[in-house]
Design a protein around this motif. Structure first.
Motif, PDB file in Angstrom:
ATOM      1  N   GLY A  12       0.806  -1.035   0.051  1.00 53.64           N
ATOM      2  CA  GLY A  12       0.108   0.153  -0.078  1.00 53.64           C
ATOM      3  C   GLY A  12       0.877   1.255   0.009  1.00 53.64           C
ATOM      4  O   GLY A  12       0.243   2.282  -0.436  1.00 53.64           O
ATOM      5  N   ARG A  13       2.073   1.179   0.227  1.00 52.65           N
ATOM      6  CA  ARG A  13       3.142   2.271   0.439  1.00 52.65           C
ATOM      7  C   ARG A  13       3.931   2.337  -0.745  1.00 52.65           C
ATOM      8  O   ARG A  13       5.040   2.682  -0.796  1.00 52.65           O
ATOM      9  CB  ARG A  13       3.764   2.285   1.594  1.00 52.65           C
ATOM     10  N   GLY A  14       3.622   1.510  -1.924  1.00 50.79           N
ATOM     11  CA  GLY A  14       4.319   1.247  -3.254  1.00 50.79           C
ATOM     12  C   GLY A  14       5.404   0.168  -3.332  1.00 50.79           C
ATOM     13  O   GLY A  14       5.883   0.339  -4.424  1.00 50.79           O
ATOM     14  N   VAL A  15       5.630  -0.440  -2.227  1.00 53.93           N
ATOM     15  CA  VAL A  15       6.480  -1.628  -2.660  1.00 53.93           C
ATOM     16  C   VAL A  15       6.044  -2.868  -3.547  1.00 53.93           C
ATOM     17  O   VAL A  15       5.000  -3.379  -3.186  1.00 53.93           O
ATOM     18  CB  VAL A  15       7.123  -2.348  -1.261  1.00 53.93           C
ATOM     19  N   ARG A  16       6.780  -3.241  -4.340  1.00 52.61           N
ATOM     20  CA  ARG A  16       6.253  -4.335  -5.261  1.00 52.61           C
ATOM     21  C   ARG A  16       7.250  -5.400  -5.350  1.00 52.61           C
ATOM     22  O   ARG A  16       6.934  -6.409  -6.103  1.00 52.61           O
ATOM     23  CB  ARG A  16       6.140  -3.792  -6.563  1.00 52.61           C
ATOM     24  N   ASN A  17       8.311  -5.401  -4.680  1.00 52.64           N
ATOM     25  CA  ASN A  17       9.223  -6.404  -4.600  1.00 52.64           C
ATOM     26  C   ASN A  17       9.471  -6.984  -3.369  1.00 52.64           C
ATOM     27  O   ASN A  17       9.997  -5.930  -2.600  1.00 52.64           O
ATOM     28  CB  ASN A  17      10.573  -6.295  -5.439  1.00 52.64           C
ATOM     29  N   PHE A  18       9.587  -8.186  -2.782  1.00 54.63           N
ATOM     30  CA  PHE A  18       9.977  -8.789  -1.729  1.00 54.63           C
ATOM     31  C   PHE A  18      10.850  -9.826  -1.552  1.00 54.63           C
ATOM     32  O   PHE A  18      10.710 -10.935  -2.357  1.00 54.63           O
ATOM     33  CB  PHE A  18       8.643  -9.022  -0.820  1.00 54.63           C
ATOM     34  N   ILE A  19      11.903  -9.960  -0.759  1.00 55.67           N
ATOM     35  CA  ILE A  19      12.746 -11.313  -0.684  1.00 55.67           C
ATOM     36  C   ILE A  19      12.291 -11.259   1.116  1.00 55.67           C
ATOM     37  O   ILE A  19      12.527 -10.639   1.896  1.00 55.67           O
ATOM     38  CB  ILE A  19      14.281 -10.896  -0.649  1.00 55.67           C
ATOM     39  N   LEU A  20      11.728 -12.673   1.145  1.00 55.48           N
ATOM     40  CA  LEU A  20      11.568 -13.108   2.466  1.00 55.48           C
ATOM     41  C   LEU A  20      12.798 -13.881   2.838  1.00 55.48           C
ATOM     42  O   LEU A  20      13.450 -14.571   2.563  1.00 55.48           O
ATOM     43  CB  LEU A  20      10.326 -14.177   2.490  1.00 55.48           C
ATOM     44  N   ALA A  21      13.166 -13.372   4.406  1.00 52.24           N
ATOM     45  CA  ALA A  21      14.214 -13.655   5.072  1.00 52.24           C
ATOM     46  C   ALA A  21      14.514 -14.255   6.274  1.00 52.24           C
ATOM     47  O   ALA A  21      13.143 -14.363   6.935  1.00 52.24           O
ATOM     48  CB  ALA A  21      15.287 -12.434   5.239  1.00 52.24           C
ATOM     49  N   HIS A  22      15.418 -14.831   6.570  1.00 43.20           N
ATOM     50  CA  HIS A  22      15.550 -15.541   8.034  1.00 43.20           C
ATOM     51  C   HIS A  22      14.537 -16.415   8.298  1.00 43.20           C
ATOM     52  O   HIS A  22      13.844 -16.468   9.601  1.00 43.20           O
ATOM     53  CB  HIS A  22      15.615 -14.585   9.056  1.00 43.20           C
ATOM     54  N   LEU A  23      14.050 -17.337   7.263  1.00 36.50           N
ATOM     55  CA  LEU A  23      13.281 -18.537   7.455  1.00 36.50           C
ATOM     56  C   LEU A  23      13.848 -19.562   8.334  1.00 36.50           C
ATOM     57  O   LEU A  23      15.070 -19.857   8.056  1.00 36.50           O
ATOM     58  CB  LEU A  23      12.784 -19.164   6.214  1.00 36.50           C
ATOM     59  N   SER A  24      13.086 -19.867   9.384  1.00 35.59           N
ATOM     60  CA  SER A  24      13.622 -20.960  10.211  1.00 35.59           C
ATOM     61  C   SER A  24      13.720 -22.462   9.382  1.00 35.59           C
ATOM     62  O   SER A  24      12.657 -22.731   8.836  1.00 35.59           O
ATOM     63  CB  SER A  24      12.564 -21.098  11.392  1.00 35.59           C
ATOM     64  N   GLU A  25      14.702 -23.022   9.631  1.00 29.02           N
ATOM     65  CA  GLU A  25      14.588 -24.383   8.925  1.00 29.02           C
ATOM     66  C   GLU A  25      13.926 -25.358   9.780  1.00 29.02           C
ATOM     67  O   GLU A  25      13.282 -26.626   9.067  1.00 29.02           O
ATOM     68  CB  GLU A  25      16.183 -24.899   9.113  1.00 29.02           C
ATOM     69  N   ASP A  26      13.594 -25.315  10.897  1.00 38.09           N
ATOM     70  CA  ASP A  26      12.929 -26.175  11.785  1.00 38.09           C
ATOM     71  C   ASP A  26      11.297 -25.733  11.689  1.00 38.09           C
ATOM     72  O   ASP A  26      10.511 -26.741  11.798  1.00 38.09           O
ATOM     73  CB  ASP A  26      13.177 -26.076  13.103  1.00 38.09           C
TER      74      ASP A  26
END
Length: 252
Positions: A198-212
């Motif tokens: 809603g603030r104009g961002v159109r690209n995301f990288i999801l980070a720090h995903l737990s392996e467990d």
């Protein structure tokens, strides 16, 4: 922008305008960081390191990397400096909340975590990107600070049901992870991505995903579903990995 590694075993993200080269955190080994930079065609002697906070998965490679490359300057916020000195044996440059590093402006965004922690918005005169990991909650102020960035790398640490069902984690550890000063869940990440879209961002990288307690496909699908339900279609969402670099993303 290229994430070199992301997860509980080590975090490191490369950001550059083609002249000024930054590493945001250096929680991987110096050797791995060097190999990743070589793949990007970047001289490690010419980078600057910007530290988000003092946990070992964000500064674990600093000591050796700086010994091998003594010209490298490490930057941090005042609240983290003492721990970085004691844990990594490195004397950092303490920056103001807004600092100039080469041709880039680096703005620190305080975020809730169990030690002093900051996200960073990196800008030049035409574009901006953001890295915000290890954040227990995303406030409206944080959303405003990240709004308009070409890419936002944001934590999607765990799926609440998987965390609750994990028998190897103690109740205390589960409570810490799920707390306001812990780590961001998939649903909370999805809500933050909607706010940022809603603030104009159109690209995301999801980070720090737990392996467990998470899965990349699950995290990406949950964020995309929430974005689509809110009417934001055509938004790019991908997940960073612990053991592999992402592609190189360019923002113009």
């Amino acid at each position: 922008m290229c994430c070199l590694a992301s997860g509980s075993k080590g975090n490191c993200c490369f950001v550059s305008d083609g002249e000024t080269n930054l590493l945001i955190d250096l929680g991987i080994t110096a050797q791995r960081a060097e190999k990743c930079l070589a793949a990007l065609g970047v001289d490690p002697d010419g980078v600057s390191v910007v530290v988000t906070h003092s946990h070992s998965d964000h500064i674990g490679g600093l000591k050796v990397f700086c010994k091998r490359h003594p010209s490298v300057r490490v930057h941090c916020q005042r609240e983290s400096a003492g721990e970085i000195i004691s844990r990594a044996g490195v004397i950092p440059t303490v920056d103001a909340r807004a600092a100039e590093i080469g041709g880039l402006t680096v703005n620190a965004v305080p975020v809730p975590h169990d030690v002093p922690c900051f996200g960073y918005v990196v800008r030049n005169h035409t574009a901006s990107v953001a890295v915000v990991t290890d954040v227990g909650a995303v406030t409206d102020g944080t959303l405003d600070a990240l709004g308009g960035c070409g890419i936002v790398m944001i934590e999607a640490n765990h799926e609440p049901d998987l965390l609750r069902a994990n028998r190897r984690y103690s109740p205390m550890l589960k409570a810490r992870i799920a707390s306001y000063r812990g780590h961001l869940s998939n649903p909370d990440c999805a809500a933050a991505c909607v706010g940022l879209a809603g603030r104009g961002v159109r690209n995301f990288i999801l980070a720090h995903l737990s392996e467990d307690n998470n899965d990349p496909t699950l995290a990406v699908s949950e964020v995309c579903a929430c974005l689509n339900k809110s009417g934001y279609f055509g938004v790019n969402v991908t997940a960073a990995e612990q053991d592999a670099m992402t592609g190189v993303y360019e923002v113009c």
